[in-house]
Design an enzyme around this catalytic site. Structure first.
Site, PDB file in Angstrom:
ATOM      1  N   ASP A 126       0.884  -0.934   0.305  1.00  0.00           N
ATOM      2  CA  ASP A 126       0.163   0.171  -0.385  1.00  0.00           C
ATOM      3  C   ASP A 126       0.733   1.089   0.019  1.00  0.00           C
ATOM      4  O   ASP A 126       0.405   2.726  -1.036  1.00  0.00           O
ATOM      5  CB  ASP A 126      -1.314   0.287   1.330  1.00  0.00           C
ATOM      6  CG  ASP A 126      -0.713  -0.163   2.243  1.00  0.00           C
ATOM      7  OD1 ASP A 126       1.019  -0.476   2.910  1.00  0.00           O
ATOM      8  OD2 ASP A 126      -0.714  -0.040   3.635  1.00  0.00           O
ATOM      9  N   GLU A 127       2.259   0.996  -0.102  1.00  0.00           N
ATOM     10  CA  GLU A 127       3.132   2.328   0.198  1.00  0.00           C
ATOM     11  C   GLU A 127       2.934   2.902  -1.591  1.00  0.00           C
ATOM     12  O   GLU A 127       3.631   3.640  -1.201  1.00  0.00           O
ATOM     13  CB  GLU A 127       4.668   2.473   0.567  1.00  0.00           C
ATOM     14  CG  GLU A 127       3.921   1.067   2.398  1.00  0.00           C
ATOM     15  CD  GLU A 127       5.467   0.928   3.441  1.00  0.00           C
ATOM     16  OE1 GLU A 127       6.508   2.325   2.479  1.00  0.00           O
ATOM     17  OE2 GLU A 127       5.940  -0.066   3.868  1.00  0.00           O
TER      18      GLU A 127
END
Ligand code: NAD
Ligand code: TYD
Length: 339
Positions: A126-127
């Site tokens: 998700d980064e």
């Protein structure tokens, strides 16, 4: 099926190897891993005794090694966990992140094309979406959130995702991607927040919290991530991205306090240290797509997962003590000495 799991000697990869062996008795599992500092052959001890498992030491960015393995094994599915994964290391030395995470992924994609692999699954993070503000708890990452990376780590993971999607569109390669939130559980290398804090609390050593400890992560128990990757690589639509995580948001400080309470250690161990440069404020996943299409949702509440994880680190002190007494000691001194 023959399934190649790259990075299978790392934290999530090794948990995934056991997930496959337990849930899919019909499959063979071939692990390709370079055995970097983050790998643990000990984690694969039981798998090595299973005749459905094969371990191969090799670099995903080494075209010849990848070609040899694909020619021998003719994989049906390739699932790519192999990566450099620690944000702080990527700030210290970005080059190896570009080499492994981007060029390594491209090498695998080319081999998948050449050998007609039925599915290439990229394990992402998700980064790649950057971060969310702390004062907007109503906002979540969806698959449509623009990529907006903060660290060399997340930039290299985003590069890999874009390459994978380009191979899907341009060459018709059946690719899928999962973007997962922060994992925790057995065999996580003790440089990451949760195992670092557990090991330091157990040794009555100071626990370095970056900034004020207000940053928020959406924690997912590793087995839940394994179930999501397994579902997407078999049943997810090719060319699609699926976000994985959801509903387990905690500030770093509250995670550290939970660990202290479980271990009956004093809060005086907490040491607030200089913040990480470019520190992402909040990650939070909206898992609506994977839930609607594949029926996946996180199964392990944080309270249960963290207790299980702490118990595992208490029971497996030998594993992480050996790591902490080796090269990692020099890393810790270098990274934390002037904070
Ligand atoms: P890890 O650092 O524990 O393990 C990485 C593994 O990859 C190690 O076994 C290492 O030896 C291997 N490796 C590194 N470079 C290699 C190369 N060039 N060739 C072959 N093998 C190589 O990582 P992890 O936490 O298990 O993460 C696995 C994957 O999941 C990564 O792609 C990461 O970006 C992604 N991810 C991790 C998290 C998390 O919270 N840990 C969250 C979301 C996504
Ligand atoms: P980390 O486990 O490195 O994962 P990521 O940066 O990929 O989310 O860090 C999780 C959070 O914990 C992050 O906000 C940074 C913070 N952190 C500390 O406060 N102290 C530490 O010593 C470490 C390693 C992380």
């Amino acid at each position: 099926m023959n399934i190649v799991v790259t990075g299978g000697a790392g934290f999530i990869g090794s948990n995934f190897v056991y997930y496959l062996l337990a849930h899919h008795p019909e499959d063979r599992v071939i692990c390709l891993d370079k055995l970097t500092y983050a790998a643990s052959m000990e984690a694969l001890d039981d798998a090595m005794r299973d005749e459905r498992f094969r371990f191969v030491r090799g670099d995903i960015a080494d075209t010849d090694a990848v070609e040899r393995l694909f020619a021998e094994e003719k994989p049906d599915i390739v699932v790519n966990f192999a990566a450099e994964t620690h944000v702080d290391r990527s700030i210290d030395d970005p080059g190896v992140f570009v080499r492994t995470n981007i060029m390594g992924t491209q090498t695998l994609l080319d081999a998948c094309r050449k050998h007609g692999v039925r599915r290439f699954h990229q394990v992402s993070t998700d980064e790649v979406y950057g971060d969310l503000p702390l004062d907007r708890p109503d906002l979540f990452f969806t698959e449509e959130t623009p990529l907006h990376t903060s660290s060399p780590y997340s930039a290299s993971k985003a590069g890999a995702d874009l390459l994978a999607l380009a191979y899907a569109r341009t060459f018709g390669l059946p690719v899928s991607i999962t973007r997962c939130s922060n994992n925790y559980g057995p065999y996580q290398f003790p440089e990451k927040l949760i195992p670092l804090m557990i090991s330091r609390a157990l040794a009555d050593e100071s626990m370095p919290v970056y900034g004020k400890g207000e940053n928020v992560r959406d924690w997912l128990y590793v087995e839940d991530h394994c179930a999501a990757v397994d579902a997407v690589m078999r049943m997810g639509r090719p060319g699609e991205v699926y976000n994985v995580g959801g509903h387990n948001e905690r500030t770093n400080l509250s995670v550290v306090r939970t660990i202290l309470q479980e271990l009956r250690k004093p809060e005086s161990l907490i040491a607030f240290v200089t913040d990480r440069p470019g520190h992402d404020r909040r990650y939070a996943i909206d898992p609506a797509k994977i839930s609607a299409e594949l029926g996946w949702l996180p199964a392990t509440p944080f309270e249960e997962g963290i207790r299980r994880t702490i118990r595992w680190y208490v029971d497996n002190r030998g594993w992480w003590s050996r790591i902490l007494s080796g090269d990692y000691r020099a890393y810790y001194e270098k990274m934390y000495a002037h904070r």
